[in-house]
Design an enzyme around this catalytic site. Structure first.
Site, mmCIF file in Angstrom:
data_model
loop_
_atom_site.group_PDB
_atom_site.id
_atom_site.type_symbol
_atom_site.label_atom_id
_atom_site.label_comp_id
_atom_site.label_asym_id
_atom_site.label_seq_id
_atom_site.Cartn_x
_atom_site.Cartn_y
_atom_site.Cartn_z
ATOM 1 N NE ARG A 100 39.976 72.205 29.629
ATOM 2 C CZ ARG A 100 39.171 71.239 30.018
ATOM 3 N NH1 ARG A 100 37.905 71.519 30.345
ATOM 4 N NH2 ARG A 100 39.571 69.992 30.066
ATOM 5 C CE LYS A 135 21.651 85.760 45.191
ATOM 6 N NZ LYS A 135 21.235 85.029 46.406
ATOM 7 C CE LYS A 167 16.600 91.579 46.015
ATOM 8 N NZ LYS A 167 17.727 90.689 45.629
ATOM 9 C CD GLU A 201 14.250 90.933 49.250
ATOM 10 O OE1 GLU A 201 14.932 89.955 48.906
ATOM 11 O OE2 GLU A 201 14.737 92.027 49.591
ATOM 12 C CG ASP A 222 14.460 87.284 51.391
ATOM 13 O OD1 ASP A 222 14.967 86.399 50.680
ATOM 14 O OD2 ASP A 222 15.114 87.993 52.173
#
Length: 284
Positions: A100, A135, A167, A201, A222
């Site tokens: 597994r 992410k 950002k 950004e 963005d």
């Protein structure tokens, strides 16, 4: 694609095995004699791009050095349904205990590689490169970013340490800085880390100009619409690289690429890839 470091493979494999086995595989220990041997084959049950074979091999290698493993595919291959990936033979207990965990790694990473290849194929013929993001599954970033490269994509920064990316929330904290938050942030970043690329950004064309005036290396566009993207690409031409991001999917990525952006970052490559359908079949 660069090979995964052996020490990174061993780290994640040992962690996964400890999580799954705990004090012992009680079902296998109770039912399968220690001297029993078996043969098995890992098979693709759908068309997929392979990623993670060295990790799957390492799982079995941690459990028994007596296992014999041979590959019939390599990472980066696009294989058809029914294609054999690995042949394994030797102590049955080790094969059953590792099954597994080995499949989890191979299915997850091949799923990422397969989805990445779909995005790469969708923008073929344009200048745009497909990038991943941060992410990722905590603790598995290097493996998942490796899987992206198996699918033909490219890696964005590996973490917070290898590129300055200013950002919207950084700019929000600096909202009162003169002459504007972007200029102040880029200036400070350049002074502190002069050797690092600086990316900013932005979500308006006014901010694009501010980032260009501040001499940012890359402009992250963005959630801009196609018209805004085309204008931004023209603004940045010869002055900075452009990267489109936000809400990118297989239906929209081609149109985004045709605006002329240099890169398109896609969080879905790692946060939403479906596990590939792969089986480990024991032979009679």
């Amino acid at each position: 694609m660069e090979a995964l470091a052996a020490e990174e493979i061993r780290r994640v494999v040992q962690l996964a095995l400890a999580e799954d086995i705990g004090g012992g595989d009680i079902t296998t220990l109770a039912t399968v004699p220690a001297h029993a041997t078996a043969k098995a084959v890992m098979i693709a049950r759908e068309p997929l791009v392979v990623a993670g074979l060295p990790v799957a091999e390492a799982v079995f290698g941690e459990l028994s050095s007596a296992l014999q493993i041979s590959r019939t595919a390599k990472d980066g291959d696009h294989v058809a349904t029914g294609h054999a990936l690995l042949h394994i033979s030797g102590p049955a207990q080790a094969m059953l205990t590792g099954e597994r965990v080995a499949l989890n790694f191979l299915q997850r990473l091949s799923g990422i590689a397969t989805l990445t290849r779909q995005f790469v194929d969708a923008v073929k013929g344009t200048r745009a490169q497909i990038l991943d993001t941060r992410k990722t599954t905590p603790g598995l970033r290097l493996l998942e970013k490796y899987a992206v490269t198996c699918g033909g994509g490219h890696n964005h920064r590996a973490g917070l340490f290898d590129r300055v990316l200013i950002k919207d929330n950084h700019l929000a904290v600096l909202q009162d800085e003169p002459p504007n938050p972007i200029a102040a942030a880029v200036r400070r970043a350049r002074e502190k880390y002069p050797q690092q690329k600086i990316e900013v950004e932005v979500d308006t064309l006014e901010q694009v100009e501010q980032a260009l005036d501040a001499a940012a290396d890359i402009i992250l566009l963005d959630n801009m619409n196609l018209v805004q993207l085309r204008v931004a690409v023209q603004q940045a031409k010869g002055r900075a690289k452009t990267e489109a991001s936000g809400g990118v999917n297989l239906a929209s990525v081609r149109q985004i690429a045709e605006t002329g952006v240099d890169c398109i970052s896609v969080g879905a490559l790692t946060h939403s890839a479906r596990a590939a359908d792969i089986a480990l079949d024991f032979e009679p």
